[in-house]
Design an enzyme around this catalytic site. Structure first.
Site, short mmCIF file in Angstrom:
data_model
loop_
_atom_site.label_atom_id
_atom_site.label_comp_id
_atom_site.label_asym_id
_atom_site.label_seq_id
_atom_site.Cartn_x
_atom_site.Cartn_y
_atom_site.Cartn_z
N ALA A 32 0.87 -1.19 0.00
CA ALA A 32 0.00 0.00 0.00
C ALA A 32 0.91 1.24 0.00
O ALA A 32 0.79 2.13 0.85
CB ALA A 32 -0.96 0.00 1.18
N HIS A 37 6.67 5.95 1.91
CA HIS A 37 7.54 4.84 1.49
C HIS A 37 8.49 5.31 0.38
O HIS A 37 9.67 4.96 0.36
CB HIS A 37 6.70 3.69 0.93
CG HIS A 37 5.80 3.04 1.93
ND1 HIS A 37 4.44 3.00 1.77
CD2 HIS A 37 6.06 2.43 3.10
CE1 HIS A 37 3.89 2.37 2.79
NE2 HIS A 37 4.85 2.02 3.62
N GLY A 147 11.36 4.56 8.43
CA GLY A 147 10.78 5.86 8.69
C GLY A 147 10.75 6.21 10.17
O GLY A 147 10.49 5.35 11.02
N GLU A 148 10.99 7.49 10.46
CA GLU A 148 10.89 7.95 11.86
C GLU A 148 9.44 8.02 12.32
O GLU A 148 9.17 8.18 13.50
CB GLU A 148 11.54 9.35 11.98
CG GLU A 148 13.04 9.28 12.00
CD GLU A 148 13.70 10.64 12.04
OE1 GLU A 148 12.99 11.66 12.11
OE2 GLU A 148 14.94 10.68 11.98
N LYS A 149 8.50 7.88 11.39
CA LYS A 149 7.07 7.86 11.75
C LYS A 149 6.83 6.77 12.81
O LYS A 149 6.08 6.96 13.75
CB LYS A 149 6.26 7.60 10.48
CG LYS A 149 4.88 7.04 10.68
CD LYS A 149 3.87 8.12 10.81
CE LYS A 149 2.45 7.69 11.08
NZ LYS A 149 2.14 6.31 11.02
N GLN A 153 9.58 1.58 16.61
CA GLN A 153 10.03 0.48 15.74
C GLN A 153 11.49 0.73 15.32
O GLN A 153 12.32 -0.20 15.35
CB GLN A 153 9.13 0.40 14.51
CG GLN A 153 9.68 -0.48 13.40
CD GLN A 153 8.70 -0.69 12.27
OE1 GLN A 153 7.75 -1.44 12.41
NE2 GLN A 153 8.91 -0.05 11.14
N VAL A 184 1.77 11.00 6.92
CA VAL A 184 1.29 10.10 5.87
C VAL A 184 1.35 8.66 6.39
O VAL A 184 2.34 8.24 6.98
CB VAL A 184 2.16 10.26 4.59
CG1 VAL A 184 1.86 9.18 3.58
CG2 VAL A 184 1.94 11.64 3.98
O1 PAF Z 1 6.92 -0.48 9.14
C1 PAF Z 1 6.44 -1.47 8.52
O2 PAF Z 1 5.80 -1.35 7.48
C2 PAF Z 1 6.66 -2.87 9.09
O3 PAF Z 1 6.57 -2.88 10.47
C3 PAF Z 1 7.95 -3.53 8.60
C4 PAF Z 1 9.20 -2.79 9.05
C5 PAF Z 1 7.94 -3.61 7.08
C6 PAF Z 1 8.05 -4.96 9.15
O4 PAF Z 1 6.97 -5.73 8.75
#
Ligand code: PAF
Length: 283
Positions: A32, A37, A147-149, A153, A184
């Protein structure tokens, strides 16, 4: 652009690229694809000679009540966007090629996953750490852009890379925002016009924190409380968490020290849609 679905084929290609002294960059996504991205791809291409984009809706990072089956999968559109962005290899495996029948090994990171997003979504970061490690082993990158978003993570991935001695440079990419300040996200498409307007409270909350710190108020716990009240007072919105963490250790912080960097973490619902945001704040 070559589309690959088999992990072993992707590994063989990555190995060959390495032998040919190519710098491999990877951008991992769940598809998506949106502007956010594509900004990661652009940033990775500044360093890497070969760009691998992964698309995999990772089942192990979704909780039981989360939207795994509803998660958007516009594959043909994603392929077109990836091609236009100059991606060299698109790795898009099926779930059973990644999690094989006898699969039983996971990657778990402790302290940094116990708070905020990790506390609200038990098991989420174990799923993320595991798939990211597996995708590192499959794509063999020199650099990887996230991403820093998804700030927590990113902190988890940095921890995993350091703790497991993975020889990969992790690059954080700035948040891409819509004109109204909304970060976004793939989930934004589910927002009604009213919910989208209301969600701008997230960005306004960041402005509020910056203003309060500029006034030399170092009581981060009180500022977080003010933001929670602001979010809950916005029609259709409900705060899920608001808090500050140390920018390097990601430990929750209640009082700021002058000159230090913190990260404000926000999660809230606009209607039924859960949104997250964050910002680096200097005291
Ligand atoms: O940020 C994401 O889209 C997901 O958590 C990732 C890093 C692709 C892992 O599935």
């Amino acid at each position: 652009m070559q589309i690959i679905t088999e992990p072993s084929q992707m590994q063989a290609i990555a190995e060959k690229l390495r032998l040919n002294r190519q710098c491999i960059g990877v951008v991992m996504t769940m598809g998506a694809l949106h502007e956010g991205h594509l900004s990661l791809v652009k940033l990775a291409q500044q360093t890497a000679g070969t760009l691998i984009l992964t698309i995999f809706v990772n089942p192990t990072q979704f909780g039981l009540n989360e939207d795994l089956h509803k998660y958007p999968r516009p594959f043909d559109k994603d392929v077109a966007l990836a091609k236009a962005a100059g991606v060299d290899y698109l790795f898009a495996p099926e779930a059973d090629a990644i999690y094989t029948k006898h699969y039983q090994t996971t990657v778990e990171c402790s302290e940094v996953t116990k708070v905020f997003e990790g506390e609200k979504r038990p098991g989420h970061f174990k799923g993320v750490a595991t798939i990211v490690t597996k995708l590192f082993n499959i794509t063999k990158p020199h650099i990887a852009v996230f991403g820093e978003k998804d700030a927590q993570q990113l902190a988890v991935i940095r921890r995993v890379v350091e703790d497991l001695n993975l020889d990969i440079k992790i690059i954080g990419a700035p948040i891409v925002r819509e004109q109204n300040g909304l970060a976004v996200s793939s989930r934004n498409i589910y927002l009604s016009t009213e919910e989208r307007d209301a969600a701008t409270i997230l960005y306004n909350s960041i402005g509020h924190a910056e203003k309060r710190l500029a006034e030399h108020d170092h009581n981060l716990a009180a500022i977080a409380e003010e933001i929670t009240l602001m979010i809950n007072a916005t029609t259709g919105c409900r705060s899920d968490y608001t808090g500050f963490v140390d920018e390097t250790t990601f430990e929750p912080v209640k009082t700021a020290e002058t000159g230090k960097e913190y990260r404000l973490l926000l999660a809230m619902y606009s209607g039924t849609i859960r949104l997250i945001d964050n910002a680096k704040i200097i005291a």
